[in-house]
Design an enzyme around this catalytic site. Structure first.
Site, mmCIF file in Angstrom:
data_model
loop_
_atom_site.group_PDB
_atom_site.id
_atom_site.type_symbol
_atom_site.label_atom_id
_atom_site.label_comp_id
_atom_site.label_asym_id
_atom_site.label_seq_id
_atom_site.Cartn_x
_atom_site.Cartn_y
_atom_site.Cartn_z
ATOM 1 C CD GLU A 86 -2.701 -1.483 2.393
ATOM 2 O OE1 GLU A 86 -2.788 -0.553 3.216
ATOM 3 O OE2 GLU A 86 -3.264 -2.586 2.548
ATOM 4 C CG HIS A 197 -3.538 1.385 6.058
ATOM 5 N ND1 HIS A 197 -3.171 0.063 6.205
ATOM 6 C CD2 HIS A 197 -3.233 1.980 7.236
ATOM 7 C CE1 HIS A 197 -2.676 -0.131 7.416
ATOM 8 N NE2 HIS A 197 -2.702 1.029 8.061
ATOM 9 C CD GLU A 288 -7.656 1.616 4.357
ATOM 10 O OE1 GLU A 288 -7.041 1.502 3.267
ATOM 11 O OE2 GLU A 288 -7.531 0.795 5.290
#
Length: 444
Positions: A86, A197, A288
Site C-alpha cells: 500500500e 493505507h 485509506e
C-alpha cells in the site's frame, strides 16, 4: 559552524524538488538525508529501529525545535506503508515534507503556522521489506506482510484481548517493526496521529476491536472520545477532493461522509490505531487514501492534489482542546498525574508525561476536569474549552495541586490512608489497577 551551514544550504536545495514517481527505499533515504542536511534549523532525521531485514526505519521531524520536545508544543506523527504493497501514503508523505519545507523557506503563512506551533514527525515507511517485495497489482496482497510474513497491523498488544491485567504488553513475540513503534511511543508524547493505507477511500477511527462490553453500541465499538474521533475523521474526509462523497471501491459498501468506525467496518485485533489510543494516549485515525493499493505513477500528481489539503488540515487538529502542566505548590512538575474529563472514562487514564504535561483533544464546550496524584489533594475544575486550531494553539491551563496535610490524612478513612503514605509509587499502581478493574466490571 555557521560557514558549514551556509555551505550545505548552497550544496543542496531546501528540499529536493521531488518528481512524481515511486521512490525506492534507498532513494527515499537519500532524500530524507538531504532534507535533514540542508535544513538543520527545522529538520531532524532519526531512526526508531530496523526492519527484520535490517533496513532503518527513518523518521523526519520538522518544527522550530526539531531535535527535542518543547513545552507546550504538541507532537504529531504521520505513518505510512505499514502494509508494504500500500504505497501511495509513502509518496504523499515525501511530497508533504517537500511542500512544508518549501513553504516555510518561502515564508508562506500556512507553512509557518504549522511548523512554528507543532512538531511533525514523518515515518514514510514502516515496512520497507514488504515494499521491496510488492508488485504493482491494485488488489493482491504480495508485499503486504513483513519479511517474516506477519501483518504488522495485527501484531500490537490488544486492549480487548483477555482479562484486564493479562494483556501482553511485552516486546517478546512482537515483530521488529512493531517493537520499534512501541519504543517510539515511549520516547515521545504524541497527541495526534494518522496511519496511511490503501485499498479503500475512507477515514476510519477507533475502536477497531471489542470484547462485547459497554463500548459496543449497535455495530460500532465506540471510545469515550467518539465525538472527537468523528470530528477528526470528518476533517480529513471533508477536506479531501472526493472522500466525503462516500464513493465505493469495487464491491465495497459506501461510507457515509467518507468515515467509518473501525469495528463497524470490520473487527481487527492487534491494530496500531487502538494501541496508540489506549496505551499511549494518542488519538490515531486510519486513512485509506486510494482504491488501488499501488496506483499507476501517472496518477500521483492528481492523488497528491486530492489529499494535500486534508493532510495539512489534519495536522492542525493537534491544537484541539486543552493542554498544560500539573504542578505542585513549589512549581515542580508532577509526572503520571491523572487528568480525567468527566463523562470520559478511559480504559487507561490520560496522565502527565515526564515534563508534567498533559494534552486533551476536546471539541469546544464546558468540561469538568479531575486531577489526582498520590499524596496530593484531589483537584476538580470546570471551564470552557474553545476551538484551538484556528488559533494554532489549544487552550493552556495548568493545574496546581496541594499536598495532603497530616490532619487531612489522619481524617481520611483507613482504606484511603495507604494512598497518602510515603510509598507513593506502589500505592498509585494499586489505585490505578483498582480503577481499571472497576471499569472492566462495567464493560464486561
Amino acid at each position: 559552524m555557521r560557514d558549514l551551514g551556509v555551505f550545505l544550504l548552497a550544496l543542496f536545495p531546501a528540499a529536493m524538488m521531488l518528481d512524481f514517481r515511486y521512490h525506492s527505499n534507498r532513494e527515499m533515504e537519500s532524500y530524507l538525508l538531504r532534507v535533514n542536511a540542508s535544513n538543520p534549523d527545522i529538520a531532524h532525521l532519526y531512526s526508531i529501529g530496523r526492519s527484520v531485514a535490517g533496513q532503518r526505519l527513518w523518521v523526519l521531524a520538522l518544527g522550530l525545535s526539531p531535535h527535542r520536545h518543547a513545552l507546550g508544543v504538541p507532537e504529531f506523527k504521520y505513518v505510512a506503508n505499514m502494509h508494504g504493497n500500500e504505497v501511495l501514503g509513502r509518496e504523499l508523505l515525501l511530497q508533504l515534507i517537500d511542500d512544508l519545507v518549501q513553504g516555510y523557506r518561502g515564508n508562506e503563512s500556512w507553512a509557518t503556522r504549522i511548523l512554528n506551533s507543532t512538531r511533525v514527525h514523518f515515518l514514510p515507511t514502516m515496512n520497507p521489506d514488504g515494499f521491496d517485495q510488492a508488485d504493482t497489482n491494485c488488489y493482491l496482497s504480495q508485499g503486504r506482510f513483513n519479511r517474516n510474513g506477519v501483518d504488522l497491523n495485527r501484531n500490537f498488544p490488544d486492549a480487548f484481548a483477555g482479562p484486564w491485567g493479562q494483556r501482553d504488553l511485552e516486546d517478546a513475540g512482537r515483530e521488529a517493526e512493531v517493537r520499534a513503534v512501541m519504543g517510539w511511543l515511549k520516547t515521545e508524547t504524541f497527541v495526534l496521529s494518522a496511519n496511511l493505507h490503501g485499498g479503500a477511500l475512507v477515514a476510519s477511527y477507533a475502536y477497531d476491536n471489542s470484547n462485547g462490553g459497554g463500548e459496543l453500541v449497535g455495530r460500532a465499538s465506540l471510545t469515550p472520545d467518539d465525538d472527537v474521533f468523528v470530528h477528526l475523521a470528518k476533517v480529513y474526509s471533508h477536506n479531501h477532493a472526493s472522500m466525503r462523497q462516500g464513493g465505493r471501491c469495487g464491491d465495497q459498501a459506501p461510507f457515509r461522509e467518507g468515515i467509518t468506525n473501525g469495528y463497524q467496518w470490520y473487527p481487527l485485533a492487534g491494530g496500531m490505531q487502538d494501541y496508540n489510543y489506549v496505551w499511549a494516549g494518542c488519538l490515531e485515525v486510519t486513512l485509506e487514501v486510494s482504491c488501488c493499493k499501488f496506483p499507476p505513477a501517472g496518477q500521483l500528481p492528481a492523488l497528491w492534489a486530492d489529499n494535500r489539503k486534508s493532510l495539512l488540515a489534519f495536522i492542525r487538529q493537534a491544537h484541539l482542546g486543552v493542554k498544560g502542566r500539573v504542578l505542585d505548590c513549589s512549581g515542580a512538575a508532577l509526572h503520571n498525574a491523572v487528568v480525567e474529563v468527566s463523562g470520559r472514562r478511559n480504559v487507561r487514564p490520560f496522565a502527565t508525561d515526564k515534563h508534567g504535561e498533559y494534552y486533551r483533544l476536546l471539541l469546544p464546550g464546558n468540561y469538568t476536569f479531575t486531577v489526582t496524584y498520590p499524596g496530593y489533594e484531589v483537584l476538580t475544575e470546570t471551564f470552557f474549552v474553545p476551538y484551538g486550531p484556528e488559533r494554532n494553539s489549544a487552550l493552556t491551563h495548568d493545574f496546581l495541586l496541594r499536598r495532603v496535610t497530616v490532619a487531612t490524612a489522619d481524617a481520611a478513612p483507613s482504606s484511603a490512608r495507604s494512598l497518602l503514605s510515603p510509598a507513593v509509587t506502589s500505592a498509585w499502581m494499586l489505585a490505578a489497577l483498582g480503577m481499571a478493574l472497576a471499569f472492566q466490571g462495567l464493560i464486561s
